[in-house]
Write an enzyme that holds these catalytic residues in place. Structure first.
Site, PDB file in Angstrom:
ATOM      1  CB  SER A 119      -0.879   0.123   1.260  1.00 56.55           C
ATOM      2  OG  SER A 119      -1.751  -1.131   1.426  1.00 56.55           O
ATOM      3  CG  HIS A 140      -2.176  -0.544  -4.391  1.00 57.11           C
ATOM      4  ND1 HIS A 140      -2.311   0.716  -3.986  1.00 57.11           N
ATOM      5  CD2 HIS A 140      -2.422  -1.397  -3.277  1.00 57.11           C
ATOM      6  CE1 HIS A 140      -2.847   0.541  -2.580  1.00 57.11           C
ATOM      7  NE2 HIS A 140      -2.792  -0.535  -2.247  1.00 57.11           N
ATOM      8  CD  GLU A 152      -2.835   3.879  -6.116  1.00 59.53           C
ATOM      9  OE1 GLU A 152      -3.149   4.828  -5.874  1.00 59.53           O
ATOM     10  OE2 GLU A 152      -2.245   3.125  -5.334  1.00 59.53           O
ATOM     11  CG  ASN A 190      -3.499   3.742   0.570  1.00 56.02           C
ATOM     12  OD1 ASN A 190      -4.846   3.816   0.847  1.00 56.02           O
ATOM     13  ND2 ASN A 190      -2.856   2.713   0.500  1.00 56.02           N
TER      14      ASN A 190
HETATM   15  N1  LIG Z   1      -6.202  -4.592   3.574  1.00 61.11           N
HETATM   16  C1  LIG Z   1      -6.226  -3.501   2.807  1.00 61.11           C
HETATM   17  O1  LIG Z   1      -7.257  -3.030   2.688  1.00 61.11           O
HETATM   18  C2  LIG Z   1      -5.210  -3.534   1.571  1.00 61.11           C
HETATM   19  C3  LIG Z   1      -5.406  -3.089   0.438  1.00 61.11           C
HETATM   20  C4  LIG Z   1      -4.459  -2.963  -0.437  1.00 61.11           C
HETATM   21  C5  LIG Z   1      -3.386  -3.679  -0.385  1.00 61.11           C
HETATM   22  N2  LIG Z   1      -2.926  -4.193   0.966  1.00 61.11           N
HETATM   23  C6  LIG Z   1      -1.604  -4.762   1.133  1.00 61.11           C
HETATM   24  O2  LIG Z   1      -2.060  -5.986   0.817  1.00 61.11           O
HETATM   25  C7  LIG Z   1      -0.961  -6.588   1.641  1.00 61.11           C
HETATM   26  C8  LIG Z   1      -1.604  -7.774   2.527  1.00 61.11           C
HETATM   27  O3  LIG Z   1      -2.350  -6.921   3.365  1.00 61.11           O
HETATM   28  P1  LIG Z   1      -3.633  -7.953   3.853  1.00 61.11           P
HETATM   29  O4  LIG Z   1      -4.770  -6.913   4.292  1.00 61.11           O
HETATM   30  O5  LIG Z   1      -4.255  -9.056   2.831  1.00 61.11           O
HETATM   31  O6  LIG Z   1      -3.181  -8.454   5.208  1.00 61.11           O
HETATM   32  P2  LIG Z   1      -3.599  -9.726   6.108  1.00 61.11           P
HETATM   33  O7  LIG Z   1      -3.144  -9.421   7.657  1.00 61.11           O
HETATM   34  O8  LIG Z   1      -5.113 -10.092   5.860  1.00 61.11           O
HETATM   35  O9  LIG Z   1      -2.795 -10.928   5.518  1.00 61.11           O
HETATM   36  C9  LIG Z   1      -1.455 -10.854   5.483  1.00 61.11           C
HETATM   37  C10 LIG Z   1      -0.829 -12.422   5.056  1.00 61.11           C
HETATM   38  O10 LIG Z   1       0.624 -12.366   5.262  1.00 61.11           O
HETATM   39  C11 LIG Z   1       1.153 -13.413   5.823  1.00 61.11           C
HETATM   40  N3  LIG Z   1       2.442 -13.358   6.361  1.00 61.11           N
HETATM   41  C12 LIG Z   1       2.726 -12.484   7.617  1.00 61.11           C
HETATM   42  N4  LIG Z   1       4.013 -12.474   7.741  1.00 61.11           N
HETATM   43  C13 LIG Z   1       4.612 -13.182   6.634  1.00 61.11           C
HETATM   44  C14 LIG Z   1       5.720 -13.296   6.248  1.00 61.11           C
HETATM   45  N5  LIG Z   1       6.880 -12.968   6.768  1.00 61.11           N
HETATM   46  N6  LIG Z   1       6.028 -14.329   4.931  1.00 61.11           N
HETATM   47  C15 LIG Z   1       4.874 -14.479   4.464  1.00 61.11           C
HETATM   48  N7  LIG Z   1       3.494 -14.456   4.719  1.00 61.11           N
HETATM   49  C16 LIG Z   1       3.582 -13.628   5.840  1.00 61.11           C
HETATM   50  C17 LIG Z   1      -0.130 -13.658   6.934  1.00 61.11           C
HETATM   51  O11 LIG Z   1      -0.053 -15.017   7.396  1.00 61.11           O
HETATM   52  C18 LIG Z   1      -1.359 -13.401   6.119  1.00 61.11           C
HETATM   53  O12 LIG Z   1      -1.924 -14.334   5.518  1.00 61.11           O
HETATM   54  C19 LIG Z   1      -0.057  -5.830   2.540  1.00 61.11           C
HETATM   55  O13 LIG Z   1       0.957  -5.240   1.754  1.00 61.11           O
HETATM   56  C20 LIG Z   1      -1.128  -4.268   2.492  1.00 61.11           C
HETATM   57  O14 LIG Z   1      -0.796  -3.223   2.588  1.00 61.11           O
HETATM   58  C21 LIG Z   1      -3.972  -4.237   1.934  1.00 61.11           C
END
Ligand SMILES: NC(=O)c1ccc[n+]([C@@H]2O[C@H](COP(=O)([O-])OP(=O)(O)OC[C@H]3O[C@@H](n4cnc5c(N)ncnc54)[C@H](O)[C@@H]3O)[C@@H](O)[C@H]2O)c1
Length: 284
Positions: A119, A140, A152, A190
């Site tokens: 993000s 993204h 993005e 963001n």
């Molecule tokens: N939540 C949102 O609204 C959103 C929107 C767009 C992008 N993102 C981005 O997407 C990515 C994931 O976010 P999310 O909301 O799915 O988070 P989440 O917490 O739902 O999932 C994260 C996943 O990563 C895994 N994980 C944690 N540490 C790890 C490691 N060291 N190695 C491998 N896997 C690992 C966890 O087990 C989990 O399954 C982030 O970079 C976030 O910034 C999030």
């Protein structure tokens, strides 16, 4: 090169959502989770989501089967070796992402694009962990990925035009509207959204208005579909805090300095919808 097989690393909110989007677009998906239980839960979640779409007449039964047939959940990172594009969607933590890019670079074919769903974090730092910084970019997606139209496409200073063209075409195949942006914290959305969300948390913490009135005000007064506190719960407070920290590290703008209440809620593991408790309480 057209993207026919995509690897997704991380089966959290975003990884699962993007897996559904890509599989519905006819792309083969290999979804990697560290634990078999999470991989199985993701497949179960996908089955449930597709069954709902069949019930509502948005998908027929044959399509449902075909989409499920295109998704393979695995725990071994080595299974991503044949992918045309690998999109990491793990925790918003630069050290973890850099480590992963280093591993992916060793495992994946030379032609493969390695992309991040970060993000806010600097894409260049992940690119420089690989021997192919021209084949690294940000892709993204937004939350929930099956519903949100925008992607993005983030260009690091090393990213080639070819990589941008191929990932833009991938986003279009997924039915999304891609926009291109340079690798600067927060990209477009963001960078603009988070000062607003952060200031909503500060208003709430200062007792200026109640949670419900803050959300009602922004829905009724600005015609936003969700209030800011509801949206923080949807994004996840841990992810939101990490986003604010990356924005603050880059710009040192006080609007990006995380509201203390966010930090306290993360320490208390009140992460929003994903833990069933954030600003609101959710049924499991
Ligand atoms: N939540 C949102 O609204 C959103 C929107 C767009 C992008 N993102 C981005 O997407 C990515 C994931 O976010 P999310 O909301 O799915 O988070 P989440 O917490 O739902 O999932 C994260 C996943 O990563 C895994 N994980 C944690 N540490 C790890 C490691 N060291 N190695 C491998 N896997 C690992 C966890 O087990 C989990 O399954 C982030 O970079 C976030 O910034 C999030």
């Amino acid at each position: 090169m057209a993207i026919k097989r995509v690897g997704i690393v991380g089966a959290g909110i975003m990884g699962s959502g993007v897996a559904e989007v890509a599989a519905k677009a006819g792309i083969e998906v290999v979804l990697r989770s560290r634990a078999q239980s999470t991989a199985d839960a993701m497949v179960a979640g996908l089955e449930k989501s597709l069954a709902k779409q069949v019930e509502r007449g948005k998908l027929d039964d044959a399509e449902r089967g075909a989409v499920l047939g295109r998704v393979r959940a695995v725990t071994d990172l080595g299974e991503l070796a044949d992918c045309d594009l690998v999109l990491e969607s793990i925790v918003e933590d630069l050290a973890a992402k850099k480590h992963l890019f280093n591993e992916l670079d060793r495992i994946c074919a030379d032609r493969a694009i390695l992309a991040t769903n970060t993000s806010t974090l600097p894409v260049i730092e992940m690119a420089m962990e690989t021997g192919r910084p021209d084949r690294v970019c940000g892709v993204h997606f937004f939350n929930p990925a099956p519903m949100m139209a925008l992607v993005e496409i983030v260009r690091a200073i090393t990213t080639s035009d070819e990589t941008i063209d191929e990932t833009t075409a991938f986003a279009t195949t997924c039915g999304k509207n891609p926009v291109q942006v340079k690798d600067q914290a927060g990209f477009i959305v963001n960078a603009l959204l988070f000062p607003y969300l952060n200031n909503a948390a500060k208003l709430y913490d200062a007792g200026v208005a109640t949670r419900d009135d803050i959300d009602a005000a922004m829905k009724g007064g600005c015609n936003f579909p969700m209030g800011p506190l509801e949206l923080l719960d949807l994004v996840g407070l841990d992810t939101s805090l990490a986003i604010l920290e990356a924005l603050y590290a880059e710009f040192k703008d006080p609007n990006y300095a995380a509201a203390p209440v966010l930090r306290r809620m993360v320490s208390a593991e009140r992460l929003g919808r994903k833990t069933s408790l954030g600003f609101y309480e959710y049924k499991r």
